[in-house]
Design a protein around this motif. Sequence first.
Motif, mmCIF file in Angstrom:
data_model
loop_
_atom_site.group_PDB
_atom_site.id
_atom_site.type_symbol
_atom_site.label_atom_id
_atom_site.label_comp_id
_atom_site.label_asym_id
_atom_site.label_seq_id
_atom_site.Cartn_x
_atom_site.Cartn_y
_atom_site.Cartn_z
ATOM 1 N N UNK A 631 0.813 -1.212 0.000
ATOM 2 C CA UNK A 631 0.000 0.000 0.000
ATOM 3 C C UNK A 631 0.847 1.263 0.000
ATOM 4 N N UNK A 632 2.117 1.167 0.403
ATOM 5 C CA UNK A 632 2.996 2.331 0.381
ATOM 6 C C UNK A 632 3.416 2.686 -1.038
ATOM 7 N N UNK A 633 3.353 1.712 -1.925
ATOM 8 C CA UNK A 633 3.836 1.937 -3.287
ATOM 9 C C UNK A 633 2.910 2.865 -4.062
ATOM 10 N N UNK A 634 1.609 2.588 -4.027
ATOM 11 C CA UNK A 634 0.683 3.494 -4.717
ATOM 12 C C UNK A 634 0.558 4.820 -3.977
ATOM 13 N N UNK A 635 0.672 4.801 -2.656
ATOM 14 C CA UNK A 635 0.637 6.060 -1.903
ATOM 15 C C UNK A 635 1.793 6.959 -2.330
ATOM 16 N N UNK A 636 2.958 6.358 -2.553
ATOM 17 C CA UNK A 636 4.119 7.115 -3.013
ATOM 18 C C UNK A 636 3.854 7.693 -4.402
ATOM 19 N N UNK A 637 3.226 6.895 -5.266
ATOM 20 C CA UNK A 637 2.895 7.384 -6.611
ATOM 21 C C UNK A 637 1.936 8.558 -6.550
ATOM 22 N N UNK A 638 0.944 8.478 -5.665
ATOM 23 C CA UNK A 638 0.000 9.584 -5.504
ATOM 24 C C UNK A 638 0.693 10.830 -4.976
ATOM 25 N N UNK A 639 1.576 10.657 -3.990
ATOM 26 C CA UNK A 639 2.289 11.804 -3.419
ATOM 27 C C UNK A 639 3.162 12.491 -4.460
ATOM 28 N N UNK A 640 3.775 11.704 -5.338
ATOM 29 C CA UNK A 640 4.659 12.264 -6.360
ATOM 30 C C UNK A 640 3.893 12.732 -7.596
ATOM 31 N N UNK A 641 2.564 12.572 -7.556
ATOM 32 C CA UNK A 641 1.696 12.973 -8.663
ATOM 33 C C UNK A 641 2.148 12.334 -9.987
ATOM 34 N N UNK A 642 2.416 11.047 -9.930
ATOM 35 C CA UNK A 642 2.794 10.315 -11.143
ATOM 36 C C UNK A 642 1.593 10.222 -12.074
#
Length: 796
Positions: A631-642
């Motif tokens: 769950x940290x992987x997609x959260x990181x993507x959201x935070x980085x606005x990928x």
Amino acid sequence: MHRFFALLLLSLTFVCCITLPAPAKAADAASAYAAAKKELESLKRDARRGALREPWERVVSRFDATVREHPRWANVPAAMFHGALAMEELASRSFRPADFEDAARRFERVAAGYTWHVLADDALLHAADIRGNRLGDAVASRKLLDTILTRYPSGDMADPARDLLAALSGAPGGDAPKAPVAVGRSGRLEQGDDVPGITATGDSARPSGSGVTVASASDGVPAPKTPAKAKKGTRSDPAKAAKLYAEARKELDAVRGDAKRAALREPWLRVMALYEGARDAAPEGELAPNAAYGMAVAQEELAARSWRKDDFLAAVTRYNEVVAAYPDDSLADDCMLRAARLRATRLDDADGAHQLLDAQLRRYPKGDMAGEARALLADLTAARITASVQPGPSGSAVPSGQSGKAASPAAPAPARAGKPAVLRQVSWRADNDRATITIELSRETEWRSQYAAPDNGAGRPPRLYIDFSDALPDDAVKPGAKVSGALLTRVRSDQPSSGHTRVILDFRALRRYKVQAVRNPYRVVIEVGATDAALPDGQRPDDSRVSVPVREADKAAPAMPPKDLVEQLGLTVHTVLIDAGHGGKDPGAMSNGIVERNLTLKMARMVGERLRRMGFSVIYTRDRDVFVPLDKRTAFANDKKADLFLSLHVNANNDPRICGFETYYLDLARSDSATRVAARENAVSEKSLSDLQFILTDLMLNAKTQESRDVANFVQDSALGRLRRDGFPAHDNGVRSAPFYVLMGARMPSVLVELGYCTNPDEARRLNSEKYLSTLADGIAEGVSTYKRKLARFSQ
């Protein structure tokens, strides 16, 4: 002496025999050339195959083979020219400088080797266009154009050459011009074969005689089309009109591609002025209808950004002016349909839209826009019937046009006899800026959504009503609940009439919202954002657009068409997040000397390197051997606005015979094998059964199913095409859906790639091969690039 002449005659006979082509060989050459041309035309029409590299390279090789095997055939220049055309088509899709260089050199070889041929100046113009507009070599482009004007001053490529030369005049040294100049049609015949019309890369045109048709409101300004008949005695300046029209199209493309300029009013006014000048320069000329249509399109795009009512009205007026001035033109019915859409979706004028659509169907009953007009008319009729008696918040009738309310039409389902649908449960997930509510039903049924503006005097917050015409709540569904500390504040269900169930949702604030139906199981998903950024693709509460009825749940979609979103938001793919599966304490699959966590990390770096070379910004969930929770992987993507989430994995199976490459997008699994793969990849997750509803909600909120499916198809096709072209025996397992935890929660299109089965000995050996991995990385990166170009085509 007699012996001498006899020997001479024998020698001449021998020379003739070996130099003159046999009729059979000429026939073979013509047959091979015709087959290659047929494949080229087929490939141009096939968007799916056209997005791959291998089919274009195959067509180029077929033309090359014709030239190589029949070097003395009379039509060799035409075969070489079409091989260059095919390479130019490939370059326009790959955007690789090497491909453009290859195409330019091919055209130059035609011009240099066959200066006498009718295609020589066409080849020079294509080469000049590529050198100047694609490779940024204005000096080389000018030399080629000078050659055309010197060698073929009366040829039909002379005028386009002068136009391109004028455009290059402002490009000092080796700088390319700001926008490409279209290469015109040759309109000539080859020796025994016709030369197809040639269009500059990026333009769209139909064959001569069919006119230009705009399929929907998502299309842009068309290329020049079959002209309307000009009135005798009309004074005009076609050359000036053509110059202004070309400038207007360039300026339109430039404004669309510049988000900062597109947000201003003046650039759009300049585009309209250029189109107006083109129309007025030759009001009865062949470009006049297109120029008038271009003015209307630019006005509509300005309105889509300003959201001013007078701008939308001006766009409707401009479309109507095109119809009035050019009623026999092929664009007239397109204009009427666009004007009707604006009336219905932007101006809250369903009656005006009805009148326009009725008039369109009377005037152009067999036009190519007739089908879309009938569909929109049916939608408006359904909305009018549904809204004739509109239940208000307390169950009383409210006039459909009451201020502060915007209703979406019902989503009709097929008529059903028997028991009503059962509203099984209402669940939600909410934070301060965004909320998602999922209403699950036992089957499809009619529904409609309605927004009620806040009323401070009455103490009513922003509110959404979801009405189901043939549904009853399950006994386990509670009548209401309060939600604290979140955007969503209250959820209630009610039965204002027999067989009718209403879900009432109160919010602390509501800036944008979106309501859509999803199948398996059937449910209505409501997304709400407190800010524009929280839900950029949702509709505004004050937007009275009419949604498209949801006839089938799996076709449910937001009311706004994809191009409208692209135009307003400038959607594209800039940043790609690459997720190397597993890592650290989680080794993943292990067999035949392969450890998944190591191979995926290596592959992530290889794909990332290629994407960077293509101009993408690349980030990684991990760049070393560490464990990262799913769950940290997609959260990181959201935070980085990928803009895209790409997860790489290696597959495994108890049966060592199983092999192949497969790509997944987020949705419920449709097969046992997909279920098995998802279960294996999800095994490291710490989720429990109590998280089931939240998982389902996340699945519906963030899946971006259609976009992800598109990405998956492009990646699958490109990777397989690359592998097979390089001689690898790749097995295609296709594109599948499955509920992967690692993809859940991503607010961008996301796919999971299974690179192959390490449990299959042969595939394991290939996965240990640098050449195989390099080819596979090329294919995956090409698939991402193709998806980006697909988005770009919406705004062209």
